[in-house]
Design an enzyme around this catalytic site. Structure first.
Site, mmCIF file in Angstrom:
data_model
loop_
_atom_site.group_PDB
_atom_site.id
_atom_site.type_symbol
_atom_site.label_atom_id
_atom_site.label_comp_id
_atom_site.label_asym_id
_atom_site.label_seq_id
_atom_site.Cartn_x
_atom_site.Cartn_y
_atom_site.Cartn_z
ATOM 1 N N SER A 178 39.180 -36.967 -42.342
ATOM 2 C CA SER A 178 39.041 -38.397 -42.629
ATOM 3 C C SER A 178 39.193 -38.794 -44.088
ATOM 4 O O SER A 178 39.268 -39.982 -44.394
ATOM 5 C CB SER A 178 37.694 -38.912 -42.109
ATOM 6 O OG SER A 178 37.688 -38.905 -40.703
ATOM 7 N N SER A 196 39.290 -41.434 -40.831
ATOM 8 C CA SER A 196 38.561 -42.673 -40.641
ATOM 9 C C SER A 196 38.336 -43.460 -41.937
ATOM 10 O O SER A 196 37.880 -44.593 -41.894
ATOM 11 C CB SER A 196 37.202 -42.368 -39.988
ATOM 12 O OG SER A 196 36.393 -41.567 -40.832
ATOM 13 N N LYS A 244 32.641 -46.630 -48.375
ATOM 14 C CA LYS A 244 32.946 -46.726 -46.947
ATOM 15 C C LYS A 244 31.726 -47.236 -46.174
ATOM 16 O O LYS A 244 30.587 -46.849 -46.478
ATOM 17 C CB LYS A 244 33.367 -45.338 -46.452
ATOM 18 C CG LYS A 244 33.893 -45.255 -45.039
ATOM 19 C CD LYS A 244 34.372 -43.824 -44.776
ATOM 20 C CE LYS A 244 34.786 -43.601 -43.343
ATOM 21 N NZ LYS A 244 35.216 -42.205 -43.108
#
Length: 479
Positions: A181, A157, A82
């Site tokens: 997330s 997220s 990420k």
């Protein structure tokens, strides 16, 4: 399996082949890169392509193995990272235009641990601005789309991570979770994850210029999103390897002591006044039945007050955000993210000043209540969200949108405030008006017993099946 279909293999299947020498790391990585090239232009899940350096690393691992070097437990497994975590030489943008040139001087512990285990990073995945939405879109890279269809948000997220791994871009996807997330993208895309508990996975970004707020440190954790529970059991022991840069890491083994059987599971459908959708209820009942058939003792009993704990926890986090981050969001955030935060502050009125300190102290009260309850019931099966996953940009639709996206998600962020592990696993493929959609449930566990949650997720998966298989059929009839 043909070379073109190697990307479909799980991490568990891949490592069996790569460690035995039946499959090269280069072929494993090349197949995932080919899959990425085929599907990512439509999904926009991977926003930095690292194909070239991935192939070079794969060849180096193959040469080392041929020379007699030991192989790692994740030998040749393609992974994604990420973009809010440091990877040496790459920008840690966090989805923010102003951070596009913040180049990491070194790898974060999760990146080091994955690579030390033999995993190979093929790309970096998208996140919303400041990694603070349950949907994934930003002005720097644009929107990530859900491989099930554009009527479903990809979650956030770690939305890029969830979409990538379920679409077949890498066998493992790194993500993180401060309020959901990891679990939101797992639920949106039909993936499997476990939010580790406090202190379980070492974390730190070498590029950061100041330490994070104490509640962000306490609630945020690093983890993985996968297509199967078995891949979590395989990969999490590598992720939790100690790193001295995290002084509060807890160096415990992945597997805890065996519990007396049958393991007791508290089962609840309580959604605290939010409407429980029939498809979510069916998913819960399927998960319950799967655990019963697998030998668990499942009792319908409510755990300690999740609603009060979750709402207080998120309001306390909003107090810290208001105090420490609001100026950054105003200076560097788009109008969209600024507007969303204004509604966040309405939905979760920030707790500040003296009351903030009181609620930080009361966190121990909530955690103690749960620890005592989990002594009798080591697992808690509950909804993750009371409704099927929401549409893209739902959180931009004012108070009602934020309420549907986050307000009802108390089972999610309560676990962050408590510091407890929680797995999220699909338990049903619902046929909804816009098309098929996975429905995930949550399994919370005793502190530092992520393994128990993942084992239970595996039992549910054994009944329901992996969601990637119907997804791939939908994406491409030829498989």
């Amino acid at each position: 399996m043909t070379q073109s279909k190697i990307w479909q293999l799980s991490a568990t299947e891949l490592t069996t082949l790569t460690r035995n020498g039946d499959l090269s790391a280069e072929d494993a990585v090349a197949s995932s890169i080919s899959r990425m090239n085929a599907v990512n232009p439509d999904l926009n899940a991977v926003v930095e392509d690292l194909s070239q350096q991935a192939l070079e690393r794969a060849r180096a691992l193959d040469h080392a193995r041929a020379a007699g070097a030991p192989t790692g437990p994740l030998q040749g497994v393609p992974v994604t990272i990420k973009i809010n975590v440091d990877q040496k030489g790459h920008a840690t943008t966090n989805g923010v235009v102003a951070l596009k040139d913040v180049i990491a001087p070194d790898d974060a512990p999760v990146v080091s641990n994955l690579q030390n285990a033999g995993a190979i990073v093929i790309g970096r995945t998208n996140t919303p601005e400041f990694s603070f939405r349950a949907d994934t879109d930003n002005p720097l890279y644009g929107r990530t789309h859900n491989p099930w269809g554009r009527h479903i948000s990809t979650g956030g997220s770690s939305g890029g991570a969830g979409a990538a791994v379920m679409a077949g871009i890498g066998a493992l996807a790194h993500g993180n979770d401060i309020g959901g997330s990891l679990r939101f993208p797992a639920a949106a895309n039909g993936a499997v994850t476990v939010k580790p508990g406090l202190g379980r996975v070492p974390a730190w970004n070498p590029s950061q210029t100041a330490e994070r707020g104490i509640l962000a440190q306490s609630m945020s954790v690093q983890g993985l999103i996968t297509r199967s529970a078995a891949d979590l059991s395989l990969s999490m022991p590598s992720l939790i390897a100690p790193d001295r840069r995290d002084p509060f890491h807890v160096p415990l083994p992945w597997r805890g002591e065996a519990l007396d059987t049958p393991i007791k599971v508290a089962f609840t459908k309580n959604t605290f006044g939010y409407a429980l959708h029939t498809e979510v209820e069916k998913a819960l009942e399927t998960a319950r039945d799967a655990l019963v058939d697998a030998g668990y003792q499942v009792d319908e009993v409510d755990p300690p007050d999740v609603f009060e704990c979750g709402r207080i926890g998120y309001r306390t986090l909003m107090g810290e955000v208001l105090t420490l981050l609001k100026s950054d969001i105003q200076a560097a955030g788009s109008q969209t993210i600024q507007d969303i935060f204004e509604v966040y502050f309405q939905e979760f009125p920030p707790i500040v000043e003296t009351e903030l300190l009181r609620m930080l102290a009361k966190r121990s009260h909530y955690a103690r209540e749960w620890s005592l309850f989990l002594e009798d019931y080591p697992l808690v099966l509950s909804p993750f969200l009371p409704q099927p996953f929401f549409k893209p940009d739902r959180d931009t639709e004012g108070a009602e949108g934020v309420h549907e996206v986050l307000g009802c998600a108390v089972y999610s962020y309560a676990m962050n405030f408590l510091g407890l592990p929680a797995a999220c696993v699909p338990a049903r493929l619902a046929e909804l008006p816009n098309g098929p959609q996975p429905i995930n449930v949550q399994i919370a566990a005793r502190r530092w017993r992520e393994d128990l949650a993942v084992d239970a997720a595996a039992a549910i998966e054994a009944r329901v099946g992996q969601m990637c298989k119907p997804l791939w059929e939908q994406m491409s009839p030829s498989g």
